[in-house]
Design a protein around this motif. Structure first.
Motif, PDB file in Angstrom:
ATOM      1  N   VAL A  45     -44.321 -51.141   5.556  1.00 37.88           N
ATOM      2  CA  VAL A  45     -43.652 -52.446   5.535  1.00 37.88           C
ATOM      3  C   VAL A  45     -42.187 -52.292   5.140  1.00 37.88           C
ATOM      4  O   VAL A  45     -41.285 -52.876   5.762  1.00 37.88           O
ATOM      5  CB  VAL A  45     -44.377 -53.414   4.570  1.00 37.88           C
ATOM      6  CG1 VAL A  45     -43.585 -54.706   4.416  1.00 37.88           C
ATOM      7  CG2 VAL A  45     -45.788 -53.706   5.071  1.00 37.88           C
ATOM      8  N   VAL A  46     -41.927 -51.501   4.100  1.00 40.26           N
ATOM      9  CA  VAL A  46     -40.549 -51.320   3.630  1.00 40.26           C
ATOM     10  C   VAL A  46     -39.690 -50.679   4.711  1.00 40.26           C
ATOM     11  O   VAL A  46     -38.538 -51.098   4.938  1.00 40.26           O
ATOM     12  CB  VAL A  46     -40.537 -50.455   2.342  1.00 40.26           C
ATOM     13  CG1 VAL A  46     -39.112 -50.077   1.965  1.00 40.26           C
ATOM     14  CG2 VAL A  46     -41.202 -51.206   1.198  1.00 40.26           C
ATOM     15  N   ARG A  60     -40.017 -50.931   7.871  1.00 39.17           N
ATOM     16  CA  ARG A  60     -39.753 -51.895   8.949  1.00 39.17           C
ATOM     17  C   ARG A  60     -38.714 -52.937   8.528  1.00 39.17           C
ATOM     18  O   ARG A  60     -37.999 -53.477   9.365  1.00 39.17           O
ATOM     19  CB  ARG A  60     -41.050 -52.616   9.357  1.00 39.17           C
ATOM     20  CG  ARG A  60     -42.167 -51.702   9.844  1.00 39.17           C
ATOM     21  CD  ARG A  60     -41.763 -50.863  11.055  1.00 39.17           C
ATOM     22  NE  ARG A  60     -42.865 -49.993  11.452  1.00 39.17           N
ATOM     23  CZ  ARG A  60     -43.060 -48.775  10.987  1.00 39.17           C
ATOM     24  NH1 ARG A  60     -42.242 -48.280  10.079  1.00 39.17           N
ATOM     25  NH2 ARG A  60     -44.068 -48.039  11.414  1.00 39.17           N
ATOM     26  N   LYS A  61     -38.631 -53.193   7.225  1.00 37.38           N
ATOM     27  CA  LYS A  61     -37.730 -54.229   6.741  1.00 37.38           C
ATOM     28  C   LYS A  61     -36.315 -53.719   6.475  1.00 37.38           C
ATOM     29  O   LYS A  61     -35.347 -54.484   6.543  1.00 37.38           O
ATOM     30  CB  LYS A  61     -38.289 -54.848   5.449  1.00 37.38           C
ATOM     31  CG  LYS A  61     -39.625 -55.574   5.618  1.00 37.38           C
ATOM     32  CD  LYS A  61     -39.471 -56.812   6.483  1.00 37.38           C
ATOM     33  CE  LYS A  61     -40.797 -57.576   6.562  1.00 37.38           C
ATOM     34  NZ  LYS A  61     -40.672 -58.800   7.401  1.00 37.38           N
ATOM     35  N   ILE A  62     -36.186 -52.453   6.120  1.00 37.59           N
ATOM     36  CA  ILE A  62     -34.887 -51.885   5.767  1.00 37.59           C
ATOM     37  C   ILE A  62     -34.389 -51.051   6.943  1.00 37.59           C
ATOM     38  O   ILE A  62     -34.965 -50.011   7.281  1.00 37.59           O
ATOM     39  CB  ILE A  62     -34.976 -51.034   4.491  1.00 37.59           C
ATOM     40  CG1 ILE A  62     -35.454 -51.906   3.320  1.00 37.59           C
ATOM     41  CG2 ILE A  62     -33.620 -50.403   4.165  1.00 37.59           C
ATOM     42  CD1 ILE A  62     -35.612 -51.163   2.021  1.00 37.59           C
ATOM     43  N   SER A  99     -35.504 -47.189   8.804  1.00 40.04           N
ATOM     44  CA  SER A  99     -36.034 -47.156  10.160  1.00 40.04           C
ATOM     45  C   SER A  99     -35.122 -46.371  11.092  1.00 40.04           C
ATOM     46  O   SER A  99     -35.579 -45.601  11.943  1.00 40.04           O
ATOM     47  CB  SER A  99     -36.223 -48.581  10.670  1.00 40.04           C
ATOM     48  OG  SER A  99     -36.674 -48.584  12.002  1.00 40.04           O
TER      49      SER A  99
END
Length: 396
Positions: A21-22, A24-26, A30
Protein backbone atom coordinates in the motif's frame (compact mmCIF):
# COMPACT_ATOMS: atom_id res chain seq x y z
CA UNK A 1 7.43 -9.63 23.14
CA UNK A 2 7.75 -12.91 21.23
CA UNK A 3 5.74 -14.37 18.35
CA UNK A 4 5.27 -18.08 17.68
CA UNK A 5 5.69 -19.45 14.12
CA UNK A 6 2.10 -18.77 13.06
CA UNK A 7 2.08 -15.32 14.63
CA UNK A 8 5.41 -14.52 12.98
CA UNK A 9 4.09 -15.53 9.57
CA UNK A 10 0.92 -13.48 10.07
CA UNK A 11 2.96 -10.43 11.09
CA UNK A 12 5.16 -10.85 8.00
CA UNK A 13 2.13 -11.04 5.70
CA UNK A 14 0.63 -7.98 7.39
CA UNK A 15 3.77 -5.90 6.90
CA UNK A 16 4.07 -7.13 3.32
CA UNK A 17 0.56 -5.83 2.59
CA UNK A 18 1.34 -2.54 4.33
CA UNK A 19 4.50 -2.19 2.24
CA UNK A 20 2.45 -2.77 -0.92
CA UNK A 21 0.00 0.00 0.00
CA UNK A 22 2.76 2.45 0.94
CA UNK A 23 4.63 1.83 -2.32
CA UNK A 24 1.48 2.53 -4.31
CA UNK A 25 0.82 5.76 -2.43
CA UNK A 26 4.32 7.24 -2.46
CA UNK A 27 5.49 8.05 -5.98
CA UNK A 28 9.21 7.96 -5.21
CA UNK A 29 9.06 4.39 -3.96
CA UNK A 30 6.99 3.26 -6.92
CA UNK A 31 9.15 5.14 -9.43
CA UNK A 32 12.34 3.44 -8.34
CA UNK A 33 10.83 -0.02 -7.93
CA UNK A 34 11.50 -0.44 -4.23
CA UNK A 35 10.21 -3.95 -3.42
CA UNK A 36 7.06 -4.16 -1.30
CA UNK A 37 8.64 -6.49 1.31
CA UNK A 38 11.58 -4.09 1.70
CA UNK A 39 9.26 -1.16 2.36
CA UNK A 40 7.01 -3.08 4.74
CA UNK A 41 9.94 -4.68 6.55
CA UNK A 42 11.77 -1.36 6.92
CA UNK A 43 8.67 0.32 8.35
CA UNK A 44 8.48 -2.36 11.01
CA UNK A 45 12.26 -2.26 11.57
CA UNK A 46 12.16 1.51 12.13
CA UNK A 47 9.37 1.20 14.68
CA UNK A 48 11.00 -1.77 16.42
CA UNK A 49 14.43 -0.06 16.50
CA UNK A 50 12.91 3.09 18.04
CA UNK A 51 11.08 1.05 20.67
CA UNK A 52 14.28 -0.82 21.52
CA UNK A 53 16.39 2.34 21.71
CA UNK A 54 13.93 4.47 23.67
CA UNK A 55 11.94 2.02 25.82
CA UNK A 56 14.13 -1.11 25.78
CA UNK A 57 11.12 -2.94 24.30
CA UNK A 58 12.25 -5.89 22.15
CA UNK A 59 10.14 -7.77 19.60
CA UNK A 60 11.28 -11.23 18.49
CA UNK A 61 9.98 -13.66 15.87
CA UNK A 62 10.24 -17.38 15.23
CA UNK A 63 11.94 -17.56 11.83
CA UNK A 64 12.36 -21.31 11.55
CA UNK A 65 10.59 -21.40 8.21
CA UNK A 66 12.48 -18.46 6.70
CA UNK A 67 15.35 -20.47 5.07
CA UNK A 68 12.78 -22.76 3.45
CA UNK A 69 11.12 -19.78 1.77
CA UNK A 70 14.47 -18.79 0.24
CA UNK A 71 15.16 -22.27 -1.14
CA UNK A 72 11.62 -22.45 -2.52
CA UNK A 73 12.22 -19.14 -4.32
CA UNK A 74 15.34 -20.38 -6.09
CA UNK A 75 13.67 -23.70 -6.89
CA UNK A 76 10.80 -21.77 -8.48
CA UNK A 77 13.22 -19.64 -10.50
CA UNK A 78 14.68 -22.85 -11.88
CA UNK A 79 11.24 -24.14 -12.85
CA UNK A 80 10.65 -20.94 -14.86
CA UNK A 81 13.85 -21.34 -16.90
CA UNK A 82 12.94 -22.69 -20.35
CA UNK A 83 16.24 -23.30 -22.15
CA UNK A 84 14.48 -23.26 -25.52
CA UNK A 85 14.09 -19.51 -25.21
CA UNK A 86 17.84 -19.12 -25.68
CA UNK A 87 17.38 -19.39 -29.44
CA UNK A 88 15.22 -16.24 -29.48
CA UNK A 89 17.93 -13.97 -28.09
CA UNK A 90 20.47 -15.01 -30.68
CA UNK A 91 23.73 -13.15 -31.08
CA UNK A 92 22.69 -10.13 -28.99
CA UNK A 93 21.95 -12.29 -25.94
CA UNK A 94 25.29 -14.09 -26.28
CA UNK A 95 27.20 -10.79 -26.49
CA UNK A 96 25.29 -9.41 -23.50
CA UNK A 97 26.19 -12.46 -21.42
CA UNK A 98 29.83 -12.23 -22.50
CA UNK A 99 29.86 -8.59 -21.41
CA UNK A 100 28.09 -9.39 -18.15
CA UNK A 101 30.35 -12.21 -16.95
CA UNK A 102 33.62 -10.22 -16.69
CA UNK A 103 31.75 -7.33 -15.07
CA UNK A 104 30.75 -9.61 -12.19
CA UNK A 105 34.45 -10.34 -11.68
CA UNK A 106 35.28 -6.62 -11.93
CA UNK A 107 32.58 -5.70 -9.42
CA UNK A 108 33.86 -8.21 -6.88
CA UNK A 109 37.47 -7.22 -7.47
CA UNK A 110 36.57 -3.59 -6.82
CA UNK A 111 34.62 -4.52 -3.69
CA UNK A 112 37.38 -6.69 -2.25
CA UNK A 113 40.08 -4.16 -3.15
CA UNK A 114 38.34 -1.22 -1.47
CA UNK A 115 37.41 -3.39 1.54
CA UNK A 116 41.06 -4.27 2.06
CA UNK A 117 42.04 -0.59 1.80
CA UNK A 118 39.44 0.16 4.49
CA UNK A 119 40.82 -2.67 6.64
CA UNK A 120 37.63 -4.74 6.33
CA UNK A 121 37.36 -8.50 5.91
CA UNK A 122 37.53 -9.30 2.15
CA UNK A 123 34.18 -11.07 2.35
CA UNK A 124 32.57 -7.72 3.11
CA UNK A 125 33.92 -6.60 -0.28
CA UNK A 126 31.96 -9.41 -1.91
CA UNK A 127 28.89 -8.40 0.08
CA UNK A 128 29.30 -4.88 -1.34
CA UNK A 129 29.97 -6.45 -4.73
CA UNK A 130 27.96 -8.84 -6.87
CA UNK A 131 26.39 -10.64 -3.89
CA UNK A 132 24.01 -7.74 -3.25
CA UNK A 133 24.39 -5.50 -6.32
CA UNK A 134 24.04 -8.13 -9.06
CA UNK A 135 22.35 -10.70 -6.84
CA UNK A 136 19.92 -8.40 -5.04
CA UNK A 137 18.22 -8.98 -1.72
CA UNK A 138 17.55 -12.69 -2.21
CA UNK A 139 21.11 -13.68 -3.09
CA UNK A 140 22.47 -11.26 -0.49
CA UNK A 141 20.37 -12.87 2.21
CA UNK A 142 21.38 -16.38 1.11
CA UNK A 143 25.10 -15.65 1.33
CA UNK A 144 24.70 -13.57 4.50
CA UNK A 145 23.27 -16.60 6.30
CA UNK A 146 26.28 -18.62 5.19
CA UNK A 147 28.83 -15.96 6.21
CA UNK A 148 27.25 -15.50 9.62
CA UNK A 149 27.32 -19.24 10.28
CA UNK A 150 30.64 -20.27 8.72
CA UNK A 151 32.77 -17.13 8.95
CA UNK A 152 31.19 -15.72 12.13
CA UNK A 153 30.85 -12.24 10.59
CA UNK A 154 28.58 -10.00 12.63
CA UNK A 155 25.89 -7.75 11.12
CA UNK A 156 26.43 -9.27 7.68
CA UNK A 157 22.69 -9.87 7.11
CA UNK A 158 21.76 -6.32 8.09
CA UNK A 159 24.49 -4.87 5.90
CA UNK A 160 23.50 -7.08 2.96
CA UNK A 161 19.93 -5.83 3.07
CA UNK A 162 21.09 -2.22 3.44
CA UNK A 163 23.53 -2.37 0.52
CA UNK A 164 21.02 -4.19 -1.72
CA UNK A 165 18.42 -1.50 -1.02
CA UNK A 166 20.89 1.32 -1.70
CA UNK A 167 21.95 -0.39 -4.93
CA UNK A 168 18.33 -0.70 -6.02
CA UNK A 169 17.80 3.04 -5.64
CA UNK A 170 21.11 3.97 -7.26
CA UNK A 171 20.48 1.68 -10.23
CA UNK A 172 17.19 3.43 -10.88
CA UNK A 173 18.68 6.89 -10.48
CA UNK A 174 21.74 6.69 -12.74
CA UNK A 175 20.72 4.27 -15.52
CA UNK A 176 18.52 6.71 -17.43
CA UNK A 177 20.93 9.67 -17.31
CA UNK A 178 23.83 7.53 -18.53
CA UNK A 179 21.77 6.26 -21.47
CA UNK A 180 20.69 9.83 -22.25
CA UNK A 181 24.34 10.89 -22.26
CA UNK A 182 25.15 8.17 -24.79
CA UNK A 183 22.14 9.05 -26.96
CA UNK A 184 23.05 12.74 -27.03
CA UNK A 185 26.78 12.22 -27.59
CA UNK A 186 26.32 9.80 -30.49
CA UNK A 187 23.07 11.35 -31.84
CA UNK A 188 21.24 8.03 -31.70
CA UNK A 189 17.67 7.33 -32.80
CA UNK A 190 15.39 4.32 -32.65
CA UNK A 191 15.21 2.42 -35.93
CA UNK A 192 12.40 0.10 -34.85
CA UNK A 193 8.78 0.74 -35.68
CA UNK A 194 6.43 1.42 -32.79
CA UNK A 195 4.50 -1.75 -33.56
CA UNK A 196 7.60 -3.82 -32.90
CA UNK A 197 7.40 -2.90 -29.22
CA UNK A 198 3.94 -4.38 -28.84
CA UNK A 199 3.89 -7.92 -27.44
CA UNK A 200 0.31 -8.17 -26.20
CA UNK A 201 -1.48 -11.48 -26.34
CA UNK A 202 -4.38 -11.79 -28.76
CA UNK A 203 -6.34 -13.89 -26.27
CA UNK A 204 -6.72 -13.68 -22.52
CA UNK A 205 -4.78 -16.58 -20.96
CA UNK A 206 -6.69 -19.13 -18.91
CA UNK A 207 -6.56 -18.66 -15.12
CA UNK A 208 -4.07 -20.67 -13.09
CA UNK A 209 -5.72 -23.92 -12.02
CA UNK A 210 -5.47 -25.73 -8.69
CA UNK A 211 -3.85 -28.68 -10.46
CA UNK A 212 -1.20 -26.40 -11.96
CA UNK A 213 -0.38 -24.90 -8.56
CA UNK A 214 -0.16 -28.33 -6.90
CA UNK A 215 2.01 -29.71 -9.69
CA UNK A 216 4.32 -26.70 -9.44
CA UNK A 217 4.53 -27.04 -5.66
CA UNK A 218 5.50 -30.68 -6.11
CA UNK A 219 8.26 -29.64 -8.49
CA UNK A 220 9.50 -26.93 -6.12
CA UNK A 221 9.58 -29.29 -3.14
CA UNK A 222 11.35 -31.96 -5.22
CA UNK A 223 14.00 -29.43 -6.29
CA UNK A 224 14.32 -28.18 -2.70
CA UNK A 225 14.82 -31.65 -1.21
CA UNK A 226 17.21 -32.77 -3.95
CA UNK A 227 19.14 -29.50 -3.72
CA UNK A 228 19.54 -29.78 0.04
CA UNK A 229 20.67 -33.40 -0.31
CA UNK A 230 23.27 -32.50 -2.94
CA UNK A 231 24.51 -29.57 -0.83
CA UNK A 232 25.02 -31.96 2.08
CA UNK A 233 26.82 -34.48 -0.10
CA UNK A 234 29.30 -31.91 -1.43
CA UNK A 235 29.64 -29.85 1.75
CA UNK A 236 33.11 -31.22 2.49
CA UNK A 237 34.58 -30.57 -0.97
CA UNK A 238 37.20 -27.93 -1.74
CA UNK A 239 34.66 -25.74 -3.55
CA UNK A 240 31.28 -25.51 -1.86
CA UNK A 241 28.21 -24.79 -3.98
CA UNK A 242 25.43 -23.18 -1.89
CA UNK A 243 22.20 -25.09 -1.35
CA UNK A 244 20.14 -22.43 -3.14
CA UNK A 245 22.18 -22.89 -6.33
CA UNK A 246 21.68 -26.66 -6.21
CA UNK A 247 17.94 -26.06 -5.83
CA UNK A 248 17.94 -23.75 -8.85
CA UNK A 249 19.91 -26.20 -10.99
CA UNK A 250 17.59 -29.08 -10.07
CA UNK A 251 14.63 -26.84 -10.90
CA UNK A 252 16.12 -26.06 -14.32
CA UNK A 253 16.67 -29.77 -14.95
CA UNK A 254 13.08 -30.62 -14.02
CA UNK A 255 11.71 -27.79 -16.15
CA UNK A 256 13.56 -28.87 -19.28
CA UNK A 257 13.66 -32.68 -18.94
CA UNK A 258 10.18 -33.60 -17.69
CA UNK A 259 8.42 -32.38 -20.88
CA UNK A 260 10.05 -35.31 -22.67
CA UNK A 261 8.00 -37.54 -20.34
CA UNK A 262 4.84 -35.55 -21.06
CA UNK A 263 4.94 -33.56 -17.79
CA UNK A 264 4.92 -29.76 -17.86
CA UNK A 265 4.87 -27.02 -15.26
CA UNK A 266 2.81 -23.85 -15.46
CA UNK A 267 5.38 -21.04 -15.62
CA UNK A 268 2.86 -18.57 -14.19
CA UNK A 269 2.30 -20.73 -11.12
CA UNK A 270 6.04 -21.20 -10.61
CA UNK A 271 6.64 -17.46 -10.93
CA UNK A 272 3.80 -16.65 -8.52
CA UNK A 273 4.93 -19.13 -5.86
CA UNK A 274 8.57 -18.02 -6.18
CA UNK A 275 7.62 -14.36 -5.77
CA UNK A 276 5.46 -15.09 -2.72
CA UNK A 277 8.28 -17.07 -1.09
CA UNK A 278 10.88 -14.38 -1.78
CA UNK A 279 8.55 -11.66 -0.49
CA UNK A 280 7.92 -13.53 2.75
CA UNK A 281 11.61 -14.28 3.20
CA UNK A 282 12.61 -10.66 2.62
CA UNK A 283 9.96 -9.09 4.81
CA UNK A 284 10.81 -11.48 7.67
CA UNK A 285 14.48 -10.59 7.22
CA UNK A 286 13.90 -6.83 7.13
CA UNK A 287 11.59 -6.89 10.15
CA UNK A 288 14.42 -8.14 12.35
CA UNK A 289 16.95 -5.45 11.37
CA UNK A 290 18.43 -3.32 14.14
CA UNK A 291 18.71 -0.09 12.17
CA UNK A 292 20.65 1.70 14.89
CA UNK A 293 23.46 -0.81 14.64
CA UNK A 294 23.28 -0.76 10.84
CA UNK A 295 23.64 3.03 10.77
CA UNK A 296 26.68 2.84 13.04
CA UNK A 297 28.43 0.19 10.93
CA UNK A 298 27.44 0.98 7.33
CA UNK A 299 29.65 4.05 6.84
CA UNK A 300 32.65 2.39 5.14
CA UNK A 301 30.34 0.47 2.81
CA UNK A 302 29.02 3.70 1.33
CA UNK A 303 32.59 4.36 0.18
CA UNK A 304 32.59 1.00 -1.60
CA UNK A 305 29.23 1.81 -3.22
CA UNK A 306 30.57 5.13 -4.57
CA UNK A 307 33.55 3.34 -6.12
CA UNK A 308 31.20 0.70 -7.54
CA UNK A 309 29.11 3.44 -9.20
CA UNK A 310 32.22 4.87 -10.86
CA UNK A 311 33.34 1.42 -12.02
CA UNK A 312 29.88 0.67 -13.44
CA UNK A 313 29.81 3.96 -15.34
CA UNK A 314 33.20 3.34 -16.93
CA UNK A 315 32.37 -0.27 -17.81
CA UNK A 316 29.05 0.64 -19.39
CA UNK A 317 30.47 3.48 -21.50
CA UNK A 318 33.67 1.80 -22.66
CA UNK A 319 32.67 -1.88 -22.75
CA UNK A 320 28.93 -2.60 -22.72
CA UNK A 321 27.86 0.19 -25.08
CA UNK A 322 30.65 -0.53 -27.55
CA UNK A 323 30.29 -4.31 -27.64
CA UNK A 324 26.48 -4.10 -27.94
CA UNK A 325 26.87 -2.12 -31.17
CA UNK A 326 27.14 1.61 -30.26
CA UNK A 327 23.60 2.20 -31.56
CA UNK A 328 20.30 3.18 -29.95
CA UNK A 329 19.60 -0.39 -28.82
CA UNK A 330 23.05 -0.45 -27.20
CA UNK A 331 22.24 2.75 -25.27
CA UNK A 332 18.95 1.28 -24.01
CA UNK A 333 20.71 -1.96 -23.08
CA UNK A 334 23.32 0.12 -21.24
CA UNK A 335 20.59 1.69 -19.11
CA UNK A 336 19.33 -1.79 -18.36
CA UNK A 337 22.88 -2.96 -17.61
CA UNK A 338 23.21 -0.31 -14.89
CA UNK A 339 19.86 -1.20 -13.34
CA UNK A 340 20.64 -4.88 -13.72
CA UNK A 341 24.00 -4.73 -11.96
CA UNK A 342 23.22 -2.18 -9.27
CA UNK A 343 19.66 -3.19 -8.46
CA UNK A 344 17.52 -5.85 -10.12
CA UNK A 345 15.91 -6.97 -13.36
CA UNK A 346 12.87 -4.86 -12.41
CA UNK A 347 15.12 -1.79 -12.14
CA UNK A 348 16.61 -2.61 -15.53
CA UNK A 349 13.15 -2.83 -17.10
CA UNK A 350 12.13 0.47 -15.50
CA UNK A 351 15.23 2.16 -16.93
CA UNK A 352 14.43 0.84 -20.40
CA UNK A 353 10.82 1.96 -20.15
CA UNK A 354 11.88 5.49 -19.26
CA UNK A 355 14.22 5.70 -22.26
CA UNK A 356 11.92 4.08 -24.83
CA UNK A 357 8.94 6.17 -23.74
CA UNK A 358 10.92 9.26 -24.71
CA UNK A 359 13.00 8.07 -27.68
CA UNK A 360 11.17 5.12 -29.20
CA UNK A 361 11.08 1.30 -28.97
CA UNK A 362 14.05 -1.03 -28.51
CA UNK A 363 12.62 -4.53 -29.07
CA UNK A 364 15.95 -6.38 -28.92
CA UNK A 365 16.78 -4.91 -25.53
CA UNK A 366 13.35 -5.86 -24.22
CA UNK A 367 14.02 -9.44 -25.29
CA UNK A 368 17.55 -10.08 -24.07
CA UNK A 369 17.47 -8.32 -20.69
CA UNK A 370 14.59 -10.37 -19.18
CA UNK A 371 16.14 -13.56 -20.61
CA UNK A 372 19.46 -12.78 -18.96
CA UNK A 373 17.78 -11.78 -15.71
CA UNK A 374 15.54 -14.84 -15.57
CA UNK A 375 18.31 -17.18 -14.47
CA UNK A 376 21.63 -16.63 -16.30
CA UNK A 377 22.89 -13.88 -14.03
CA UNK A 378 22.19 -15.88 -10.88
CA UNK A 379 24.08 -18.89 -12.20
CA UNK A 380 27.06 -16.84 -13.42
CA UNK A 381 27.12 -14.85 -10.20
CA UNK A 382 27.03 -17.95 -8.05
CA UNK A 383 29.90 -19.61 -9.90
CA UNK A 384 32.04 -16.45 -9.87
CA UNK A 385 31.43 -16.06 -6.14
CA UNK A 386 32.14 -19.73 -5.52
CA UNK A 387 35.49 -19.37 -7.26
CA UNK A 388 36.39 -16.19 -5.40
CA UNK A 389 35.41 -17.62 -2.03
CA UNK A 390 37.76 -20.52 -2.71
CA UNK A 391 40.70 -18.09 -2.80
CA UNK A 392 42.64 -18.40 0.47
CA UNK A 393 42.89 -14.66 1.11
CA UNK A 394 39.09 -14.25 0.87
CA UNK A 395 37.30 -17.32 2.13
CA UNK A 396 40.12 -18.95 3.99
Amino acid sequence: MSFDPLGSLLAAIGMLLIGTVVNRKIGFLSRYNIPDPITGGLIFAIIASLLLATADFRISFDQTIKPTFLLMFFSGIGLCADLRQLKRGGKALLIFLLVLLPFIVVQNTVGVGVARLLDLHPIFGLVAGSITLVGGHGTGAAYADRFAEINNLQMVMDLSMTIATVGLIVGGLIGGPIAQLLINRHKLRSSAEASAASHEFAETPAPISTTAVLGTLAGIFAALLAGQWLADQFSGSAITIPAFLWCMLIGIALRNLLPFAGLRFDDRAADLIANVCLSLFLVMTMMTLNLVEVALSAGPFMVIILVQIAASFLYVVFVCFRFMGKDYEAAVTSAAFIGFNMGSTATAMANMQAITAKHGPAPTSYLIVPLAGAFFVDIMNAFVLTGMLALPFIGG
